[in-house]
Design a protein around this motif. Structure first.
Motif, PDB file in Angstrom:
ATOM      1  N   ILE A 148       0.874  -1.177   0.000  1.00  0.00           N
ATOM      2  CA  ILE A 148       0.000   0.000   0.000  1.00  0.00           C
ATOM      3  C   ILE A 148       0.904   1.216   0.000  1.00  0.00           C
ATOM      4  O   ILE A 148       1.790   1.345   0.859  1.00  0.00           O
ATOM      5  N   LYS A 149       0.715   2.096  -0.954  1.00  0.00           N
ATOM      6  CA  LYS A 149       1.519   3.308  -1.026  1.00  0.00           C
ATOM      7  C   LYS A 149       0.597   4.505  -1.239  1.00  0.00           C
ATOM      8  O   LYS A 149      -0.337   4.447  -2.041  1.00  0.00           O
ATOM      9  N   CYS A 150       0.886   5.582  -0.535  1.00  0.00           N
ATOM     10  CA  CYS A 150       0.067   6.787  -0.619  1.00  0.00           C
ATOM     11  C   CYS A 150       0.963   7.990  -0.907  1.00  0.00           C
ATOM     12  O   CYS A 150       1.954   8.212  -0.203  1.00  0.00           O
ATOM     13  N   MET A 151       0.633   8.725  -1.936  1.00  0.00           N
ATOM     14  CA  MET A 151       1.314   9.978  -2.252  1.00  0.00           C
ATOM     15  C   MET A 151       2.824   9.814  -2.425  1.00  0.00           C
ATOM     16  O   MET A 151       3.625  10.575  -1.870  1.00  0.00           O
ATOM     17  N   GLU A 152       3.221   8.801  -3.180  1.00  0.00           N
ATOM     18  CA  GLU A 152       4.657   8.593  -3.416  1.00  0.00           C
ATOM     19  C   GLU A 152       5.277   9.839  -4.044  1.00  0.00           C
ATOM     20  O   GLU A 152       4.706  10.456  -4.939  1.00  0.00           O
ATOM     21  N   GLY A 153       6.445  10.187  -3.554  1.00  0.00           N
ATOM     22  CA  GLY A 153       7.154  11.360  -4.064  1.00  0.00           C
ATOM     23  C   GLY A 153       6.978  12.592  -3.214  1.00  0.00           C
ATOM     24  O   GLY A 153       7.781  13.524  -3.276  1.00  0.00           O
ATOM     25  N   ALA A 154       5.909  12.609  -2.392  1.00  0.00           N
ATOM     26  CA  ALA A 154       5.687  13.760  -1.522  1.00  0.00           C
ATOM     27  C   ALA A 154       6.601  13.681  -0.309  1.00  0.00           C
ATOM     28  O   ALA A 154       6.941  12.599   0.166  1.00  0.00           O
ATOM     29  N   THR A 155       6.994  14.841   0.189  1.00  0.00           N
ATOM     30  CA  THR A 155       7.743  14.910   1.453  1.00  0.00           C
ATOM     31  C   THR A 155       7.062  15.897   2.386  1.00  0.00           C
ATOM     32  O   THR A 155       6.541  16.931   1.955  1.00  0.00           O
ATOM     33  N   THR A 156       7.050  15.555   3.671  1.00  0.00           N
ATOM     34  CA  THR A 156       6.424  16.408   4.673  1.00  0.00           C
ATOM     35  C   THR A 156       6.973  16.016   6.033  1.00  0.00           C
ATOM     36  O   THR A 156       7.871  15.176   6.139  1.00  0.00           O
ATOM     37  N   ASN A 157       6.441  16.624   7.065  1.00  0.00           N
ATOM     38  CA  ASN A 157       6.767  16.229   8.432  1.00  0.00           C
ATOM     39  C   ASN A 157       5.502  16.376   9.255  1.00  0.00           C
ATOM     40  O   ASN A 157       4.895  17.450   9.295  1.00  0.00           O
ATOM     41  N   ILE A 158       5.084  15.298   9.914  1.00  0.00           N
ATOM     42  CA  ILE A 158       3.810  15.327  10.626  1.00  0.00           C
ATOM     43  C   ILE A 158       3.866  16.241  11.844  1.00  0.00           C
ATOM     44  O   ILE A 158       2.894  16.924  12.166  1.00  0.00           O
ATOM     45  N   CYS A 159       5.019  16.321  12.496  1.00  0.00           N
ATOM     46  CA  CYS A 159       5.150  17.221  13.641  1.00  0.00           C
ATOM     47  C   CYS A 159       4.996  18.674  13.186  1.00  0.00           C
ATOM     48  O   CYS A 159       4.321  19.471  13.838  1.00  0.00           O
ATOM     49  N   TYR A 160       5.607  19.019  12.064  1.00  0.00           N
ATOM     50  CA  TYR A 160       5.462  20.366  11.526  1.00  0.00           C
ATOM     51  C   TYR A 160       3.988  20.674  11.265  1.00  0.00           C
ATOM     52  O   TYR A 160       3.497  21.769  11.572  1.00  0.00           O
ATOM     53  N   ASN A 161       3.281  19.707  10.720  1.00  0.00           N
ATOM     54  CA  ASN A 161       1.880  19.937  10.361  1.00  0.00           C
ATOM     55  C   ASN A 161       0.958  20.058  11.564  1.00  0.00           C
ATOM     56  O   ASN A 161      -0.051  20.773  11.487  1.00  0.00           O
ATOM     57  N   VAL A 162       1.260  19.384  12.666  1.00  0.00           N
ATOM     58  CA  VAL A 162       0.364  19.460  13.817  1.00  0.00           C
ATOM     59  C   VAL A 162       0.771  20.543  14.813  1.00  0.00           C
ATOM     60  O   VAL A 162      -0.022  20.900  15.684  1.00  0.00           O
ATOM     61  N   LEU A 163       1.997  21.079  14.674  1.00  0.00           N
ATOM     62  CA  LEU A 163       2.428  22.136  15.596  1.00  0.00           C
ATOM     63  C   LEU A 163       2.793  23.430  14.874  1.00  0.00           C
ATOM     64  O   LEU A 163       2.104  24.439  15.011  1.00  0.00           O
ATOM     65  N   ASP A 164       3.860  23.437  14.091  1.00  0.00           N
ATOM     66  CA  ASP A 164       4.320  24.679  13.433  1.00  0.00           C
ATOM     67  C   ASP A 164       3.206  25.312  12.601  1.00  0.00           C
ATOM     68  O   ASP A 164       3.012  26.539  12.640  1.00  0.00           O
TER      69      ASP A 164
END
Length: 666
Positions: free
Chosen positions: A77-93
């Protein structure tokens, strides 16, 4: 699959005021969105969710790519291959800098003792997480490393897990009720390089000395020749509870000492979508826990959306999930899902009946909780004390939720009528550690509710019911609950053992994800979970492996053989009923019974302590030697209608076991 119209009889509907501002205001809206999410416009549906988050680089190609059929190659199962992010950045910063929620309270922390409380804002939480991320880096932790966390329900637990996510380390949280043996097993399996723990805490009036348990676990790791360096990062949170905390300077370092000199600035590690986020262990039918692995982007999207829609989260809400972060419910619906939506949450360290049976409702009143999520076990426990403790409080509530096991209709009615005052919808959520988030659930304003039913699938989820031959059943039917395709938040593998992942979930019925649960679909298309159909028990919402408990019992020198089944329990749902066959010359007595219970507690944890242990001179077996657990379940419940027992090698043992039931101790 979804009925054209919602039924009008024998159902409960949300109040009109709730529908007015709801994200999904009607059953017709739900049907339209559901159809888009699975059939017509899935990429567009999830694309709208993706827009709410920050991406360092964007994905190209299909939103979801997968193979569910073992006959066609490896399961993936693969979702959004090629994307980069950080979950901590998204829930805090993102909440602090883009959404300007820095001064908003992220958590109200309520301690074990009334009056022991604190608050932390999103800005303060971000600073604490960045500091601890720098601490982790100073200790040599880097992207991809596994970090074990064994802590009570304190703010620092959230800080530790988010700090791991910030630097791309993989957190493996172990429930603080597990034994040293269980902690050691999980450290070894995930090859963790760091253990974060606390000195101890009180749960009710009981002292839990985590540091001693952690020390024991680390010694067991050394005894088993753990090849990587493991040391203990201890907190000192509750140091006043103890006369002396054991300290080994070779492996122990102090949280506060390291945090005092750490910087509040820490750039996030940008992670690939399919980089691992965390490993969380769940009991397996073979007895060896499975390290369920979730990855960054899909899990983030799915927990954020399910939290928002299933609880109909609105900006002014105060949300309280009573689960422990050591379980998947705490991961998804205390930490990641709520924080991704900028929610204010209650984080509770204590017990629902300590110091008295009004505690839960006092907390609801204290923080003006609007959305409340708990387990049927807690509801059944509190039902015993009547309505008076509830009626003093809880006027702020708008939505109620249940999790962990199917809720019986009687408990549902009490929850709805007494706690919810007949005005709060009950979202009875079905999901698993493996699913990452809700897969069958009502939506508060949209779904007509039937007490005890998980109702309909969440967006992107396609359930099916199969018979024993793997044939899909249509209309009203009962059989195996499976799913036809993945959703973003689904597990990706069993850590370090992809073969087990495929065997456990995909080989029985190629082309489907097999949940291990039975399910019934009624004439209106509603789904009803009927319970586990593998060798697992659901005790107080916690899945326990019968094989794991049996293994702990037979390690005792007096026990030749053991078999464990579930027996219905008015509060816990199921209780552990154990049959033990003793070695020749050994007598069964209360002292031995106490030793066996203690053995299970030490090997697994207090949650697995047997409720009943029965002396079994023999066990009902087929001629091929297979234990007939179906018969044992009947004996445990004192049901004489055994069905066909013609395949038993010795049917006389059954009557003997019925006669011995008086020896079973509660």
């Amino acid at each position: 699959m979804i009925p054209d119209k919602a039924p009008k009889e024998d159902v409960f509907h949300a109040a009109g005021g709730l529908r007015k501002d709801a994200h999904v205001p009607s059953f017709e809206t739900y049907k339209e969105l559901y159809t888009n999410s699975v059939f017509l416009l899935p990429s567009e549906f999830w694309g709208d969710v993706v827009k709410d988050f920050f991406w360092k680089t964007k994905h190209a190609g299909r939103f979801l790519d997968y193979n569910f059929d073992v006959t066609k190659g490896e399961i993936f199962i693969k979702c959004m291959e090629g994307a980069t992010t950080n979950i901590c950045y998204n829930v805090l910063d993102r909440n602090v800098h883009e959404r300007k929620l820095g001064e908003k309270i992220a958590f109200y922390w309520e301690g074990n003792e009334p009056g022991d409380d604190l608050t932390i804002t999103y800005k303060e939480l971000l600073h604490q997480v960045c500091k601890f991320a720098n601490v982790l880096k100073s200790q040599g932790v880097k992207k991809g490393d596994r970090v074990s966390i064994y802590m009570p329900m304190v703010i620092e637990l959230v800080v530790a897990m988010l700090a791991c996510a910030r630097i791309g380390a993989v957190h493996s949280i172990v429930f603080a009720g597990y034994s040293a043996e269980s902690l050691c097993e999980r450290i070894l399996d995930s090859q963790c390089t760091l253990l974060i723990t606390a000195d101890g805490f009180y749960r009710g009036d009981k002292l839990i000395n985590l540091k001693l348990i952690a020390d024991d676990a680390l010694q067991k790791c050394r005894d088993k020749a753990l090849c990587c360096s493991v040391f203990c990062l201890s907190s000192g949170f509750h140091i006043l509870c103890f006369h002396q905390v054991p300290w080994n300077p070779e492996v122990d370092v102090c949280w506060h000492t390291l945090m005092d000199g750490a910087s509040e600035d820490c750039e996030p590690e940008w992670c690939e979508s399919e980089d691992p986020l965390f490993i969380l262990y769940t009991s397996g039918s073979t007895g060896k826990p499975k390290g369920v692995m979730h990855t960054v982007s899909g899990y983030m999207l799915y927990t954020a959306l399910t939290f928002k829609l299933v609880f109909d989260y609105q900006p002014g809400d105060v949300y309280w999930c009573t689960a422990d972060i050591g379980w998947i419910t705490g991961h998804s619906y205390i930490t990641y899902g709520p924080l991704a939506n900028g929610a204010t949450c209650v984080l509770f360290e204590g017990l629902p009946t300590y110091p008295d049976v009004s505690r839960m409702w006092e907390i609801v009143d204290k923080y003006h909780v609007t959305k409340f999520y708990t387990a049927p076990t807690a509801i059944r426990l509190l039902m015993k004390y009547g309505t008076e403790p509830v009626h003093k409080y809880r006027d702020s509530l708008k939505v109620l939720g249940t999790v962990g096991e199917p809720i019986n209709p009687e408990a549902w009615q009490w929850y709805y009528n007494v706690v919810g005052d007949k005005r709060c919808p009950v979202v009875d959520t079905f999901w698993q550690t493996e699913t990452g988030g809700h897969v069958l659930t009502p939506l508060p304003a949209a779904t007509p509710m039937k007490p005890g039913s998980a109702t309909f699938p969440f967006f992107g989820v396609i359930p099916a019911i199969l018979n024993e031959s793997g044939e899909e059943l249509e209309g009203p039917s009962e059989g195996y609950l499976v799913f036809k395709q993945p959703w973003p938040g689904m597990m990706r593998t069993v850590y370090g053992n992809h073969d087990r992942f495929e065997t456990t979930y995909f080989k029985k019925f190629p082309g489907f994800y097999v949940t291990g649960d039975g399910c019934r679909r009624d004439k209106d298309g509603y789904y009803w979970i009927t319970g586990r159909i593998d060798d697992m028990l659901n005790v107080s919402g916690h899945l326990l492996s019968t094989a794991e408990v049996e293994s702990a019992l037979v390690e005792h020198e007096a026990v030749a053989e053991a078999a464990v089944v579930g027996r219905p329990h008015p509060v816990k749902g199921e209780s552990l009923y154990c049959f033990v066959t003793l070695n020749d010359g050994v007598s069964y007595n209360k002292a031995l019974e106490a030793q066996l219970k203690q053995q299970v507690r030490e090997k697994i944890g207090a949650i697995a302590t047997p409720d009943y242990i029965q002396n079994a001179p023999g066990l009902p077996k087929t001629r091929s030697g297979k234990i007939m657990r179906r018969v044992l379940r009947k004996i445990a419940s004192n049901e004489r209608d055994l069905g066909d027992i013609s395949t038993l090698a010795d049917s006389s043992v059954v009557e003997q076991l019925f006669e011995n039931r008086c020896c079973a101790a509660v």
